[in-house]
Design a protein around this motif. Structure first.
Motif, mmCIF file in Angstrom:
data_model
loop_
_atom_site.group_PDB
_atom_site.id
_atom_site.type_symbol
_atom_site.label_atom_id
_atom_site.label_comp_id
_atom_site.label_asym_id
_atom_site.label_seq_id
_atom_site.Cartn_x
_atom_site.Cartn_y
_atom_site.Cartn_z
ATOM 1 N N GLY A 1 14.844 11.842 40.591
ATOM 2 C CA GLY A 1 15.285 13.181 40.979
ATOM 3 C C GLY A 1 16.763 13.228 41.303
ATOM 4 N N PHE A 2 17.272 12.170 41.928
ATOM 5 C CA PHE A 2 18.688 12.121 42.250
ATOM 6 C C PHE A 2 19.523 12.130 40.972
ATOM 7 N N TRP A 3 19.142 11.284 40.010
ATOM 8 C CA TRP A 3 19.934 11.179 38.788
ATOM 9 C C TRP A 3 19.784 12.405 37.909
ATOM 10 N N GLN A 4 18.639 13.099 37.981
ATOM 11 C CA GLN A 4 18.519 14.359 37.263
ATOM 12 C C GLN A 4 19.463 15.390 37.874
ATOM 13 N N GLY A 5 19.573 15.367 39.210
ATOM 14 C CA GLY A 5 20.514 16.256 39.865
ATOM 15 C C GLY A 5 21.948 15.967 39.446
ATOM 16 N N VAL A 6 22.306 14.686 39.357
ATOM 17 C CA VAL A 6 23.652 14.316 38.926
ATOM 18 C C VAL A 6 23.910 14.816 37.509
ATOM 19 N N ALA A 7 22.903 14.657 36.626
ATOM 20 C CA ALA A 7 23.068 15.145 35.260
ATOM 21 C C ALA A 7 23.318 16.651 35.240
ATOM 22 N N ASP A 8 22.751 17.349 36.226
ATOM 23 C CA ASP A 8 22.960 18.798 36.349
ATOM 24 C C ASP A 8 24.172 19.127 37.217
ATOM 25 N N GLN B 1 17.591 13.632 49.736
ATOM 26 C CA GLN B 1 16.193 13.740 50.160
ATOM 27 C C GLN B 1 16.109 14.211 51.609
ATOM 28 N N ARG B 2 15.060 14.992 51.896
ATOM 29 C CA ARG B 2 14.800 15.443 53.270
ATOM 30 C C ARG B 2 13.310 15.298 53.547
ATOM 31 N N PRO C 1 20.086 5.924 50.150
ATOM 32 C CA PRO C 1 19.514 6.259 48.852
ATOM 33 C C PRO C 1 18.077 6.764 48.949
ATOM 34 N N TRP C 2 17.593 7.303 47.836
ATOM 35 C CA TRP C 2 16.256 7.883 47.816
ATOM 36 C C TRP C 2 15.197 6.804 48.023
#
Length: 322
Positions: free
Chosen positions: A190-197, A203-204, A214-215
Motif C-alpha cells: 500500500g505504501f509503494w502504491q501510494g508512492v506510485a500515485d 499507516q494508522r 515503516p508499514w
C-alpha cells in the motif's frame, strides 16, 4: 585454439602475476604489534550498546569482552600501527598496477581460545596466509587475499582472526546500472502504491490511533491488527543523516546538484510533521551542506532505466535553507 584474455593482460594458463603474488604467501604483514589500548570496560559497553547485546557476561566485576571484539583490540585507527611490514603494501601495489584497483572485504573467520578481560594487553602478529588463483566474479576479475592475525596475551595465544579481501579489476558494464528496486510485499504494498500515485501514505492503527512507519502488519503500540492510512503533508526535518562516500554506485548520482557523478550523497532520517520517521535521500543542496534540523519536503522522482520507470520519494531542502 588461442585462449581469450581474461581482462588482466594474461591468459589463464600463463598467469605470471599470480606466480608473483603467490611468492608473498607466508610473508609477515605485521610483527610484534601491540593493541593501542588494554581491554577496557568503556569499549566493551560501547560495543554492546551498538550491537544491542545485553548479556550479563559483559558487565560487572567479572566481566569478559565479547569474543567478536577480538579484532577491535588490534586495530590501529587512523594513525595505523608501527608494526606493519611492507610486504602487504607491496602485494596490494602489484595488484593495483595490474588493474585490480577495487577492493571488497568478503569474509572473516575467528577462533577464540580464551575470553579477554578488562586489563588484558594484547599483542599480535599478522601474516599473508594465502593468495588465490585468479578468479572471475560478478564484480570483476582478481585475487582473494587472506591474512591471519594471531592474538596473544602474556605470550599465550588467545585467538586467531582471518580476514579475506578480493582485489579486482571492475567488470565493464554494458548499460547504466539500474537503481535498486524496493522490496514490495503484502505488508508494504500500500505504501509503494501510494508512492506510485505520488502520495505519501502513513499507516494508522484504528484501535489506538498510533501512526507508524515503516508499514507493519500490526500496531507496535497496542498490538491491534486493524489499520487505515493518512496522507502525510510531506513536510519534515532532517533528524539525522549520513554521507555515503564508498563504494561509489553509478545508479546514485548528484545530478540534483548538476554534477552528474556517482560521488558522495546524503541519506537522511527525516522526521515528518506527523511524527513518524522515514529514510531517504536529501537533495537540493550539496551533500556537505546537509545538517540536522534542516526543513525538507517530499518530492517524487521518476527514474528511468533498463527495468522501466521507478517512482521514489526523496526529500528536498526547503528553498532558502541549507
Amino acid at each position: 585454439m588461442r585462449p581469450e584474455s581474461d581482462g588482466l593482460g594474461e591468459r589463464p594458463e600463463a598467469d605470471a602475476l599470480g606466480v608473483r603474488l603467490k611468492a608473498y604467501e607466508g610473508a609477515p604483514a605485521a610483527l610484534a604489534g601491540a593493541g593501542k589500548d588494554p581491554v577496557n570496560a568503556p569499549m566493551i559497553r560501547h560495543w554492546c550498546e551498538a550491537m544491542g547485546d545485553t548479556s550479563p557476561a559483559y558487565s560487572g566485576p567479572d566481566a569478559i569482552a565479547p569474543p567478536t571484539m577480538l579484532q577491535a583490540w588490534t586495530m590501529g585507527g587512523l594513525s595505523g600501527h608501527e608494526a606493519r611490514t611492507g610486504a602487504y603494501d607491496e602485494l596490494l601495489g602489484l595488484l593495483d598496477a595490474s588493474g585490480c584497483t577495487s577492493v571488497v572485504a568478503t569474509d572473516c573467520e575467528q577462533e577464540y581460545l580464551r575470553p579477554l578481560r578488562p586489563g588484558d594487553r594484547v599483542a599480535f602478529d599478522s601474516m599473508i596466509e594465502s593468495v588465490s588463483d585468479r578468479k572471475t566474479t560478478k564484480l570483476g576479475t582478481g585475487y582473494f587475499v587472506t591474512t591471519r592475525t594471531d592474538v596473544r596475551v602474556d605470550g599465550d595465544l588467545v585467538g586467531t582472526h582471518r580476514f579475506r579481501i578480493l582485489k579486482y579489476a571492475p567488470a565493464r558494464r554494458k548499460a547504466p546500472a539500474p537503481r535498486p528496486r524496493p522490496v514490495v510485499n503484502r505488508d508494504n504494498a500500500g505504501f509503494w502504491q501510494g508512492v506510485a500515485d505520488r502520495r505519501l501514505l502513513v499507516q494508522r492503527c484504528t484501535d489506538c490511533g498510533t501512526l507508524r512507519h515503516p508499514w507493519l502488519p500490526g500496531c507496535n503500540a497496542c498490538g491491534g491488527p486493524d489499520w487505515d492510512t493518512v496522507e502525510a503533508s510531506g513536510a519534515g526535518t532532517v533528524h539525522s543523516y549520513v554521507v555515503m562516500h564508498h563504494p561509489p554506485f553509478p545508479a546514485f548520482t548528484e545530478s540534483d546538484q548538476g554534477t552528474g557523478t556517482a560521488g558522495p550523497y546524503a541519506v537522511g532520517l527525516v522526521e515528518l510533521a506527523e511524527g513518524v520517521r522515514m529514510v531517504s535521500n536529501v537533495v537540493g543542496v550539496p551533500y556537505d551542506k546537509v545538517r540536522i534540523g534542516l526543513p525538507v519536503r517530499v518530492e517524487f522522482r521518476t527514474y528511468e532505466d533498463t527495468e522501466g520507470a521507478l517512482v521514489l520519494p526523496v526529500f528536498r531542502v526547503v528553498e532558502g535553507e541549507g
